[in-house]
Write a protein that holds these residues in place. Structure first.
Motif, PDB file in Angstrom:
ATOM      1  N   MET A   1       0.792  -1.302  -0.279  1.00 26.56           N
ATOM      2  CA  MET A   1       0.092  -0.098   0.027  1.00 26.56           C
ATOM      3  C   MET A   1       1.080   1.221  -0.059  1.00 26.56           C
ATOM      4  N   ALA A   2       0.699   2.079  -0.777  1.00 23.77           N
ATOM      5  CA  ALA A   2       1.445   3.516  -0.978  1.00 23.77           C
ATOM      6  C   ALA A   2       0.933   4.434   0.217  1.00 23.77           C
ATOM      7  N   THR A   3       1.918   5.270   0.693  1.00 20.72           N
ATOM      8  CA  THR A   3       1.483   5.926   1.720  1.00 20.72           C
ATOM      9  C   THR A   3       2.101   7.557   1.454  1.00 20.72           C
ATOM     10  N   VAL A   4       1.863   8.344   2.218  1.00 18.34           N
ATOM     11  CA  VAL A   4       2.336   9.598   2.029  1.00 18.34           C
ATOM     12  C   VAL A   4       3.718  10.014   1.841  1.00 18.34           C
TER      13      VAL A   4
ATOM     14  N   GLU B   1      -3.718  14.207   1.111  1.00 16.44           N
ATOM     15  CA  GLU B   1      -3.931  13.659   2.850  1.00 16.44           C
ATOM     16  C   GLU B   1      -5.336  13.011   2.831  1.00 16.44           C
ATOM     17  N   ARG B   2      -6.389  13.845   2.560  1.00 17.96           N
ATOM     18  CA  ARG B   2      -7.707  13.448   2.915  1.00 17.96           C
ATOM     19  C   ARG B   2      -7.973  12.062   1.645  1.00 17.96           C
ATOM     20  N   ILE B   3      -7.489  12.347   0.481  1.00 11.87           N
ATOM     21  CA  ILE B   3      -7.534  10.849  -0.126  1.00 11.87           C
ATOM     22  C   ILE B   3      -7.017   9.546   0.374  1.00 11.87           C
TER      23      ILE B   3
ATOM     24  N   SER C   1      -6.542  20.558 -10.226  1.00 16.70           N
ATOM     25  CA  SER C   1      -5.393  21.049  -9.430  1.00 16.70           C
ATOM     26  C   SER C   1      -5.564  20.694  -7.934  1.00 16.70           C
ATOM     27  N   TYR C   2      -4.713  19.727  -7.305  1.00 17.75           N
ATOM     28  CA  TYR C   2      -4.699  19.467  -5.901  1.00 17.75           C
ATOM     29  C   TYR C   2      -3.843  19.926  -5.094  1.00 17.75           C
ATOM     30  N   THR C   3      -3.840  19.997  -3.767  1.00 21.28           N
ATOM     31  CA  THR C   3      -3.063  20.729  -2.572  1.00 21.28           C
ATOM     32  C   THR C   3      -2.640  19.552  -2.057  1.00 21.28           C
TER      33      THR C   3
END
Lengths: 151, 151
Positions: A1-4, A59-61, A52-54
């Motif tokens: 699983m990919a993480t931030v 983090e929310r996703i 366009s995303y911040t």
DNA sequence: TTGCTCCTCACGTCACGTGAGGTGGC
DNA sequence: TTGCTCCTCACGTCACGTGAGGTGGC
């Protein structure tokens, strides 16, 4: 699983492909979550132009994807669960913009309630999985026993 | 989640509705699993006649449902995982019908391998869920801290 | 014989996957 | 200007849900 923990290439605004890579999903999934209202539309955007995303969006996703994968909820149930999260973001804004300690207390208590709901679901799952692990371990021990008896 | 601890009304053969109730699924789901080959057709059955299940069938369906709910696998992946289980049932039959200790050892070692595969998946999930629980608990503690500072 | 459950199509739904054909921005 | 990624339909798929119309067995 990919993480931030994968550091984004740039700190600035990101496009949907990069966000998908960072969150371990696909552009299609992100657009679908926007379509059903699980994610708000990112920024103001003219028809046909790029989203366009911040970092906050990422983090929310990540949170949504993590809960989706680990708890067995429908996206509607997940929506109600993270509505609480959305409320928390709203809460923090209001929290910082007021000095009324009574209001502060109210907002904090709402936050604990949301977190407790999530914790309860997580703990139930852990218990079920632990029971499964116990059953499998017992079976394994029984087979091992027979193997030892054979030698 | 329904478990097999619900005692079946009768010990004899059961119909699909009873099996669905005992395993926490629906008749449609059981028929679908049969359709895609995840479950073998129960007994010999003429076209249009009722399906008849044994206690062993119920246990197998319980296992499948449990793994389906707790691990996040597709039915195809689940099929490969419980193919091992199916193999184990076959293995037990062969185990009892032979006296060759070398063959016994082979069969037992296959069984441990299948169980280890499942245990690995379960333990990975437990770890992920524990990490989530830790994160949520930390957030909760931080909110609690602020609440105490307020009073 | 009456109810209840079962049977087989077959279409609907949820959560996306997968092209088709066209446009945007470094 | 060339590539790459993005855009919007729109149809496909997986794992079932949900009737429609008919038959089986206590």
């Amino acid at each position: 699983m990919a993480t931030v923990t994968d550091t984004p290439a740039v700190a600035g605004p990101m496009r949907i492909g990069e966000v998908a890579r960072l969150t371990g999903t696909t552009p299609r999934t992100i657009r679908y979550y926007e379509e059903i209202g699980l994610l708000g539309a990112p920024g103001d955007r003219a028809q046909g132009k790029h989203r366009s995303y911040t970092v906050a969006d990422v983090e929310r996703i990540c949170e949504i994807v993590r809960l989706r994968d680990l708890l067995g909820l429908s996206l509607e149930q997940l929506g109600r669960l993270v509505e609480a999260e959305t409320a928390r973001a709203e809460i923090r804004r209001e929290y910082r913009s007021t000095d009324d300690p009574t209001r502060h207390r109210e907002l904090l208590e709402q936050a604990t309630h949301h977190l407790d709901t999530q914790l309860e679901l997580v703990r139930r799952r852990v218990k079920e999985l632990s029971a499964l692990e116990r059953d499998l371990t017992a079976k394994r021990a029984s087979v091992d026993e027979k193997l030892r008896a054979l030698s």
